[in-house]
Design a protein around this motif. Structure first.
Motif, PDB file in Angstrom:
ATOM      1  N   GLY A  62      39.963  48.433  32.687  1.00 19.69           N
ATOM      2  CA  GLY A  62      41.066  47.795  31.973  1.00 19.69           C
ATOM      3  C   GLY A  62      41.041  46.292  32.011  1.00 19.69           C
ATOM      4  O   GLY A  62      42.038  45.653  31.657  1.00 19.69           O
ATOM      5  N   ALA A  63      39.939  45.690  32.475  1.00 23.16           N
ATOM      6  CA  ALA A  63      39.903  44.237  32.548  1.00 23.16           C
ATOM      7  C   ALA A  63      38.468  43.733  32.568  1.00 23.16           C
ATOM      8  O   ALA A  63      37.535  44.454  32.934  1.00 23.16           O
ATOM      9  CB  ALA A  63      40.637  43.752  33.801  1.00 23.16           C
ATOM     10  N   VAL A  64      38.290  42.491  32.162  1.00 24.60           N
ATOM     11  CA  VAL A  64      37.029  41.760  32.272  1.00 24.60           C
ATOM     12  C   VAL A  64      37.320  40.564  33.174  1.00 24.60           C
ATOM     13  O   VAL A  64      38.368  39.919  33.052  1.00 24.60           O
ATOM     14  CB  VAL A  64      36.530  41.294  30.891  1.00 24.60           C
ATOM     15  N   PHE A  65      36.389  40.253  34.096  1.00 21.57           N
ATOM     16  CA  PHE A  65      36.685  39.232  35.090  1.00 21.57           C
ATOM     17  C   PHE A  65      35.441  38.436  35.458  1.00 21.57           C
ATOM     18  O   PHE A  65      34.307  38.893  35.283  1.00 21.57           O
ATOM     19  CB  PHE A  65      37.282  39.860  36.348  1.00 21.57           C
ATOM     20  N   VAL A  66      35.694  37.244  35.968  1.00 21.66           N
ATOM     21  CA  VAL A  66      34.636  36.373  36.458  1.00 21.66           C
ATOM     22  C   VAL A  66      34.464  36.609  37.956  1.00 21.66           C
ATOM     23  O   VAL A  66      35.445  36.673  38.700  1.00 21.66           O
ATOM     24  CB  VAL A  66      34.967  34.892  36.213  1.00 21.66           C
ATOM     25  N   CYS A  67      33.229  36.758  38.414  1.00 19.52           N
ATOM     26  CA  CYS A  67      32.915  36.778  39.844  1.00 19.52           C
ATOM     27  C   CYS A  67      32.765  35.312  40.258  1.00 19.52           C
ATOM     28  O   CYS A  67      31.673  34.749  40.226  1.00 19.52           O
ATOM     29  CB  CYS A  67      31.636  37.556  40.112  1.00 19.52           C
ATOM     30  N   THR A  68      33.862  34.725  40.619  1.00 18.43           N
ATOM     31  CA  THR A  68      33.944  33.269  40.727  1.00 18.43           C
ATOM     32  C   THR A  68      33.062  32.726  41.847  1.00 18.43           C
ATOM     33  O   THR A  68      33.252  33.065  43.018  1.00 18.43           O
ATOM     34  CB  THR A  68      35.408  32.846  40.979  1.00 18.43           C
TER      35      THR A  68
END
Length: 887
Positions: free
Chosen positions: A101-107
């Protein structure tokens, strides 16, 4: 909490304040949240495409401006695969509603999100289409540092009731004030009470908007809810169910550990594959720290040990447990908003990272600019040569840097103070500061009126002051004198908690020694001119130890480390000092602190949370709680027999065995009698205790007609049992008032919090937690005196609200966790309000009290003219008085 709790705990949870449904606040979902879930039947899973750009957000507003450049080579993921942005900073993922349900940055290190590090997929609005969403990052030099700190909070259980949102905002505002400037805050699950209710997630989001530092969430079992995915509601409001980011030399991974327990193998397998890819592509040579909700089991730590894993931080059990397994620090933390099930004070951890070193400091909630003079207190009489000075200086958020004192003595001649001594107090643990002021070095004793002024200088530049006035006399404090040894919790192998002769109030402080770490229920024992006490985790496992102090002066003679916290009393017999650690190791030390042997109380089982204490008859040691309970040879620690009796996976029952007439009695999620030679069960009753009682061994009073036992009953009152059969002799009760004299007697409610009873010649005493007592305008906690023959309530003495919140699901309550001790006609006890008290045993009238200012959950030890007590902050005190006997 998890799925395995007993009915009693479920009742407690559902009845706790703030857990019932209340007025629903207006919805205020976070700006980026997708449309709220509905209660309509589930439709077939849908798909969409999420496109966006990772950009450098120079003004930090979350929106991409024309002059804000894209960031290339940035790892972005949908929880299935990890891709890197090109020179244009762009990313694109096709999401399946049943999977993610989401797209994210592996910061990476040196960066943080300006608003959110993720884009939440909105399948209701964009199913079958393309959804756009950019992710703004800002450069942050603090995230490249070798030294930094972060905060862990856990089990906030916010509901849609306004008071739960408000109290969480209050607690986050405290964290906002932290002088250590933490890099981020992480909440390790059970963020809301029911993830099936969007209103609760909305309330939680509204509360977290008060946080001024980057704030990360971890999904807990209470947060699960949705139709297409079990974390659907969570992801709609809080983003990805698992993710990673870097700070300095550390790679942080937030894990959805619930997927394994909820029997969702595809989701769990996807996550494990994703974690392996993330470590391979993003971690490099960084050390790994994991955040998850459930405590990791050994098999999980075996899995993590394949990588460069430094620590796992968890919550769920509303308690504190710390250990090391295969070099991995395993840290479990108590709740932020209310007391722990294991009676840990509510609060949060601040973890200090310095290269490879981690220290995990527990900050106790509701402490703001606390400054109190502990000694000399107002009205005290002190020696005319040297004055022991001790002050409490503590703030949950702001570190105290210095405490300065000014001591003045006026002989009354009218010319002002004749003696003035100034200086700085030295830190004695996290709460206390102390020193000895020489006022007549080598000369004649000074006499007169004394005044002590202390000033605390805090890291934020604030200053706090306190003052006490006392008398300086030529009399010395009565020196401690040994009497009969106090070898076990509550004194003897039956834990009666009674001595006929001992110190009579008023008492004077003879010495105070901080041994480090924390002391919850680990009561001191006394033998051979020494005081022995165990300590628990304060900042690291180095705090976990057994200590020996000189009984006469409090000087530390030795300390021996153990593998985890010692949460209950020791035992001292002959040349043996026995201790049980939280990680289920049974230790035996020589009087000089050398380790003789270590035995395992089923330590190989990863479901251990051992809170018991040992006893011995000089030949056999009886130790353990449920798993691992048994008899062990005192000479070498080898097991003679073991008798499992339940699941130890409960951080709530502080209990241990008692010895009676040819029987050993065991307390736990039951009361039962066993044959001491074989461990065979003679009788067992399951209605005598519940999982949320703090201290419940069966107190034994041996007699010619057999043993009488005093135990706690499910309905939160006291019972007297026949030791031979387990049958009830009486149940504690109160008589009806004169207005309803015809009504039957009623049970005397003691509340959910109770210590071990003390049994005198004619009176049985026991403390209690906060209850709504008949005739009182509001709830209170009290010490009680009952007639030993009938169980009739004789008196009740209420105590003040606690200086900390340490009762499950309660905030700002009054309670007595300390067990009373009867000395002649006096009953001594400590309370959560920071007072050490003495009452008249027959009437309950107050005789003496002394304020230590910190919670006193442990139980006093008595010998000769001295009582010894240990407080939460790791300080051990000796008080002396003139001896007296029972009438």
């Amino acid at each position: 909490m998890g799925q395995q709790y007993p009915l009693a705990l479920l009742v407690l949870v559902l009845a706790a304040p703030g857990w019932a449904e209340d007025t629903k606040p207006a919805r205020a979902p976070r700006k980026q949240a997708a449309s709220a879930p509905t209660s309509a039947p589930a439709l077939p899973p849908r798909g969409l495409i999420v496109q966006g750009v990772v950009f450098e957000d120079r003004n930090g507003d979350g929106a991409r401006d024309a002059n804000e450049r894209p960031v290339p080579d940035m790892p972005v993921s949908d929880g299935v695969t990890i891709r890197r942005t090109g020179t244009d900073g762009a990313f694109e993922f096709k999401l399946d509603e049943a999977v993610s349900g989401a797209v994210f940055v592996c910061t990476p290190a040196g960066w943080r999100a300006s608003k959110w590090f993720y884009v939440i997929a909105d399948f209701d609005r964009h199913a079958g289409q393309t959804q756009t969403g950019d992710i703004g990052l800002v450069r942050d030099a603090a995230r490249e540092a070798e030294r930094f700190s972060f905060v862990q909070v856990s089990d906030t259980h916010v509901t849609d009731a306004a008071n739960t949102v408000e109290t969480m905002i209050d607690d986050l505002n405290v964290i906002n004030r932290i002088s250590d400037s933490p890099t981020f805050v992480v909440a390790t699950g059970d963020l809301v009470n029911r993830g099936t209710r969007p209103e609760e997630l909305e309330g939680y989001v509204r509360a977290t908007q008060a946080a001024r530092r980057p704030y990360y969430n971890v999904v807990g079992n209470h947060d699960y809810g949705g139709t297409q995915r079990q974390t659907e509601n969570y992801e709609r409001y809080l983003g990805p169910r698992y993710y990673s980011f870097d700070v300095g030399r550390y790679h942080f991974i937030a894990k959805d550990i619930i997927a394994h327990e909820r029997k969702d193998p595809p989701a769990y397998e996807r996550q494990e594959k994703w974690i392996e890819e993330d470590i391979r592509t993003n971690a490099g040579n960084r050390r790994i720290i994991v955040f998850q909700h459930y405590l990791p089991r050994n098999i999980e730590l075996d899995w993590w040990s394949r990588f460069n894993t430094a620590a796992v931080f968890s919550g769920h059990w509303h308690g504190r447990r710390e250990r090391s397994y295969k070099g991995i620090l395993d840290v479990n933390s108590a709740p932020l908003r209310f007391g722990g099930i294991d009676r840990s004070p509510r609060g949060f951890r601040i973890i200090h990272v310095d290269g490879d070193k981690l220290t995990c400091e527990w900050r106790v909630g509701q402490q703001e600019r606390r400054l109190e003079i502990v000694h000399p207190a107002d009205g005290a009489e002190v020696d005319g040569h040297q004055v022991h000075l001790q002050a409490l200086a503590y703030d949950t958020a702001i570190r105290v840097d210095k405490v300065h004192y000014r001591l003045e003595i006026d002989d009354g001649a009218g010319t002002g103070p004749q003696r003035v001594v100034e200086g700085d107090l030295a830190p004695a643990g996290r709460w206390m500061w102390a020193d000895n002021a020489q006022i007549a070095p080598g000369g004649e004793a000074v006499r007169g009126a004394g005044r002590l002024t202390v000033e605390a200088l805090a890291a934020d530049g604030s200053r706090w002051t306190a003052e006490s006035k006392f008398n300086v006399t030529g009399r010395n404090v009565v020196a401690p004198k040994m009497g009969e040894p106090w070898r076990f919790f509550h004194g003897d192998i039956g834990h009666r908690g009674y001595v006929r002769a001992g110190p009579k109030p008023p008492l004077s402080m003879a010495w105070a020694t901080n041994v480090g770490g924390t002391i919850l229920l680990a009561s001191p024992v006394i033998a051979d001119g020494r005081v022995y006490v165990g300590t628990g985790f304060g900042e690291s496992l180095d705090d976990c130890a057994v200590h020996a102090l000189d009984f006469a002066c409090g000087r530390i003679l030795w300390r021996s480390p153990v593998d985890s916290s010692v949460q209950h009393s020791l035992a001292a017999w002959g040349s043996n000092v026995l201790a049980v650690s939280q990680a289920a190791s049974l230790y035996c030390f020589d009087p000089d602190g050398s380790r003789k042997w270590v035995a395992s109380l089923a330590r190989d089982r990863d479901t251990r949370w051992e809170l018991s204490f040992p006893i011995t008859d000089g030949r056999v040691v009886y130790a353990g709680r449920c798993d691992g309970f048994g008899a062990y040879n005192l000479e070498d620690g080898k097991p003679i027999w073991q008798r499992p009796g339940g699941n130890d996976w409960w951080p709530s029952i502080y209990s241990g065995p008692s010895l009676g007439t040819r029987l050993v009695y065991q307390g736990g999620p039951f009361a039962r009698a066993l044959d001491p030679a074989s461990g065979d069960v003679v009788w067992s009753r399951a209605d005598t205790v519940i999982s949320t009682v703090a201290v419940v061994p069966a107190v034994v009073e041996a007699g010619e007609q057999g043993d009488r036992l005093y135990v706690f009953r499910n309905e939160k009152t006291l019972m007297c049992l026949d030791g031979r059969s387990g049958e009830t002799i009486w149940t504690a009760h109160r008589e009806p008032s004169a207005a309803v004299a015809s009504a039957p007697a009623a049970d005397a409610p003691l509340g959910n919090e109770t210590g071990t009873p003390a049994v005198g010649e004619h009176v049985v005493c026991i403390g209690g937690g906060q209850v709504n007592w008949p005739g009182e305008p509001q709830g209170s906690a009290a010490m009680h005196g009952f007639d030993k023959q009938t169980g009739r309530l004789l008196w009740r003495h209420a105590v003040d609200r606690g200086v900390v919140s340490s009762i499950p699901y309660q905030r700002g309550e009054a309670t007595i966790t300390s067990s009373p001790v009867i000395v002649g006609d006096v009953v001594y006890f400590g309370a959560n309000d920071g007072w050490l008290r003495a009452l008249d045993l027959n009437t309950g009238e107050p005789l003496w009290q002394y304020r230590l200012g910190v919670p006193i959950a442990s139980t006093i030890a008595v010998t000769g003219n001295t009582i010894v007590v240990a407080a939460w902050d790791g300080t051990v005190y000796a008080f002396t008085g003139q001896t007296g006997t029972a009438k």
